[in-house]
Design a protein around this motif. Structure first.
Motif, PDB file in Angstrom:
ATOM      1  N   GLY A 151     -77.199 -24.534 -39.373  1.00 44.64           N
ATOM      2  CA  GLY A 151     -77.321 -24.194 -40.872  1.00 44.64           C
ATOM      3  C   GLY A 151     -77.620 -23.086 -40.778  1.00 44.64           C
ATOM      4  O   GLY A 151     -76.923 -22.422 -40.210  1.00 44.64           O
ATOM      5  N   GLY A 152     -78.547 -22.299 -41.826  1.00 42.97           N
ATOM      6  CA  GLY A 152     -79.049 -20.722 -41.759  1.00 42.97           C
ATOM      7  C   GLY A 152     -77.899 -20.519 -42.838  1.00 42.97           C
ATOM      8  O   GLY A 152     -76.371 -20.569 -43.142  1.00 42.97           O
ATOM      9  N   SER A 192     -73.676 -27.355 -44.256  1.00 43.24           N
ATOM     10  CA  SER A 192     -74.513 -27.279 -42.829  1.00 43.24           C
ATOM     11  C   SER A 192     -74.993 -28.601 -42.749  1.00 43.24           C
ATOM     12  O   SER A 192     -75.205 -29.659 -41.641  1.00 43.24           O
ATOM     13  CB  SER A 192     -75.509 -26.582 -42.266  1.00 43.24           C
ATOM     14  N   ASP A 211     -68.725 -25.388 -37.952  1.00 48.82           N
ATOM     15  CA  ASP A 211     -69.402 -24.397 -39.033  1.00 48.82           C
ATOM     16  C   ASP A 211     -69.962 -23.225 -38.868  1.00 48.82           C
ATOM     17  O   ASP A 211     -69.534 -22.287 -37.615  1.00 48.82           O
ATOM     18  CB  ASP A 211     -71.567 -25.150 -38.742  1.00 48.82           C
ATOM     19  N   GLN A 261     -72.722 -22.681 -35.863  1.00 41.94           N
ATOM     20  CA  GLN A 261     -72.789 -21.572 -36.042  1.00 41.94           C
ATOM     21  C   GLN A 261     -73.867 -20.544 -35.467  1.00 41.94           C
ATOM     22  O   GLN A 261     -73.542 -19.254 -35.351  1.00 41.94           O
ATOM     23  CB  GLN A 261     -73.508 -21.013 -38.101  1.00 41.94           C
TER      24      GLN A 261
HETATM   25 MG   LIG Z   1     -74.752 -23.201 -43.041  1.00 40.30          MG
END
Ligand SMILES: [Mg+2]
Ligand SMILES: Nc1ncnc2c1ncn2[C@@H]1O[C@H](COP(=O)(O)OP(=O)(O)O)[C@@H](O)[C@H]1O
Lengths: 352, 228
Positions: A351-352, B48, B168, B93
């Motif tokens: 995520g992020g 995400s 990602d 990521q």
């Molecule tokens: Mg993200």
């Protein structure tokens, strides 16, 4: 194991610090255990050397040898066998011209009974007549020699050391074996007083009032200070165990928490949590095993360099048990971090 | 031919009551082996979230996901874990590599857990060369730049030879020349090795490599023309 070893190899400083901590703790635990055992033995060495199962005292003596007196009539009523022996105990201060005074326990014994018969000497001979004594080798370590004349308490009578014996200590004090008649004199006891106690190899000895029979263990437990001393040591060792548990738990926890994001990625990649949990367990085991082994080496070195006068007993089974206890502690300490390893959420890193 | 990923009517709602956020709205998505799918959207659009659902890390509030004809809904935790280990390569990521493992050991760790069907030594060497990290094999992650770490993470994800690759923001830390190379690598994986590659990103530089492209805005996924 792969992960555990690789990490320890990479983070040498960090892990040597933890191992160093465990070394100190385990060394302290080993030394305390040896000291506790050593002191416990100095309380009981003499009794143990007689191999007796029963101690008969006056019932009013509150299981205290120095408070107990037994008369010749009581001894006669009891009827001694070859398995029984009389002892007359009195605490004395022994001195001889140039040497240090030694607080000791005078034990009057009968030459025809098993304590005298089984007495093992390291040098000299057994006492043959009154005013001759066989003493614990603590006297030898303090510079006393055979044929030295010692004086007991304020008495003017001189007692000749005719022999040394090993490991004869009662309640920490070195024992002076002499005759029952000398004991009677020292004790200033009435002529009909025969002894302080009857010790016997018989397990269940029938006695009649006012005598009372105690098992040797019960008698030892009641030795002045003995239980308190053991309890103190057990408490200290117990606390150290708890401290090591906390130290290991905290360190492993911090180290593991730092790795959780990495572990989350591994979990996302399908690495089973079993692998990560095992790595944590392996780490705590390696740390403690390393620490305990080094601690044991230090203890061995200490054992060989410690002067004989220090009351330490390096008993391998006891120390091994303590070491095993530390290992269990380490495993328990690993439980806390393992919980967070199991609960790590692979989603948390995406995520992020 | 089996569809690699098929997602139907996916909704994802985070939180409850006043804190409720509806992150994905009726998302339908399909990826075939041999294609590179690119999903482009701004930060916070749900990329995400989409990828964690596609990869079986998260169960959506509603909707179904099928990977290589296996329905996530009918799979146990263990089966999903196995699926991730064998069939899905995540390029994340935050390219968290284990800090205490050298590049070489990052791959060795996979060998410890998944004994078979990983890349052969030659294949790995070719991959590392392609990524320009073949001379970093004995280095620790802290000794690498962000871009180098990112490329190691890509190699790590490809090492178990998964049939599906989910990435990602794989180019976040890379300069334009590297983006070209990595884009080429992903499209080769799709076209030459028949993998289903799904990349979510806000990086428009990857457009040129896409076989199908989507836009995602506020959780709504729409098909986009490649020649945007
Ligand atoms: Mg993200
Ligand atoms: N676990 C969560 N709980 C609540 N809200 C979340 C959670 N994860 C993501 N969100 C919210 O969902 C939205 C989409 O997030 P994300 O999928 O990470 O988007 P992107 O990757 O496109 O930046 C954001 O508004 C984010 O704040």
């Amino acid at each position: 194991m792969f992960l555990a070893l690789k990490e320890i190899k990479r983070e040498k400083l960090r892990y040597s610090l933890i191992i160093g901590m465990i070394v100190l703790i385990s060394y302290l635990i080993f030394i305390l255990t040896s000291l506790a055992l050593g002191l416990a033995r100095q309380n009981t060495d003499a009794i143990n050397s007689w191999n007796v199962n029963t101690v008969v005292l006056n019932q009013d003596a509150n299981v205290n040898l120095s408070q107990s007196l037994i008369t010749d009539k009581q001894v006669k009523d009891q009827g001694l066998t070859g398995k029984d022996a009389l002892i007359g105990q009195i605490s004395v201060v022994a001195k001889e011209g140039q040497h240090d005074k030694i607080s000791s326990t005078f034990l009057g014994i009968d030459n025809n009974q098993f304590i005298a018969k089984n007495l093992k000497l390291t040098s000299g001979h057994k006492m043959k007549k009154s005013h001759e004594v066989v003493v614990d080798d603590k006297f030898e370590q303090s510079g006393y020699k055979l044929n030295d004349k010692i004086k007991l308490n304020n008495d003017d009578v001189a007692y000749k050391i005719v022999g040394f014996t090993h490991n004869a200590k009662l309640n920490i004090a070195p024992v002076i074996y002499g005759s029952l008649s000398d004991w009677r004199t020292l004790k200033h006891a009435l002529p009909q007083t025969e002894a302080s106690a009857i010790v016997s190899k018989t397990k269940k000895l029938d006695v009649s009032t006012p005598l009372k029979a105690y098992t040797t263990n019960a008698f030892i437990e009641k030795l002045p200070g003995y239980s308190a001393q053991n309890m103190t040591f057990s408490l200290m060792i117990g606390f150290l165990m708890v401290i090591s548990l906390i130290v290991i738990a905290i360190f492993l926890y911090i180290l593991t928490i730092q790795k959780l994001p990495n572990y989350a990625v591994l979990r996302a990649q399908g690495i089973p949590s079993r692998v990560l949990v095992w790595s944590t367990i392996a780490q705590s085991l390696i740390l403690v095993l390393g620490g305990v082994i080094i601690g044991a080496i230090l203890t061995t070195i200490t054992a060989f360099t410690m002067p004989a006068a220090v009351p330490m007993a390096f008993d391998i089974p006891a120390l091994a048990a303590v070491g095993a206890g530390l290992m269990v502690t380490a495993l328990l300490g690993g439980l806390l971090p393992i919980r967070s390893v199991i609960k790590v959420d692979p989603v948390s890193v995406i995520g992020g | 031919m089996t569809t690699a990923i098929e997602m139907s009517d996916i909704n994802q709602i985070y939180g409850k009551g006043i804190a409720e956020v509806h992150v994905l709205h009726d998302v339908n998505f399909k990826a075939e082996p041999g294609t590179l799918s690119l999903i482009i959207g701004p930060s916070g659009s749900g990329k995400s979230t989409f990828l964690t659902i596609a990869g079986g890390l998260r169960t959506p509030t509603s909707g179904s996901v099928k990977v290589n004809n296996q329905n996530y809904h009918d799979s146990s935790r263990k089966e999903l874990e196995k699926l991730r280990l064998n069939d899905i390569g995540f390029v994340l990521q935050n390219y968290h590599l284990l800090p205490f493992l050298t590049v070489r050991d990052q791959f060795k760790l996979v060998d410890k857990v998944k004994k078979n069907n990983n890349l052969s030594t030659e294949e790995l060497n070719t991959l590392l060369k392609q990524l320009g990290i073949d001379d970093l094999i004995n280095k620790y992650p802290t000794e690498l730049s962000g871009g180098q770490q990112q490329r190691v993470a890509i190699a790590r994800a490809l090492y178990p030879d998964p049939s599906i690759i989910l990435a990602d923001e794989p180019t976040a830390a890379l300069d334009s020349a590297r983006v070209e190379e990595v884009g080429k690598l992903f499209s080769d994986l799709a076209h030459e090795r028949n993998k289903a590659v799904v990349i979510v990103t806000h990086d428009l530089r990857l457009r040129a490599f896409a076989d199908q492209m989507f836009e995602i805005n506020d959780g709504i996924l729409t098909k986009a023309a490649i020649d945007l």
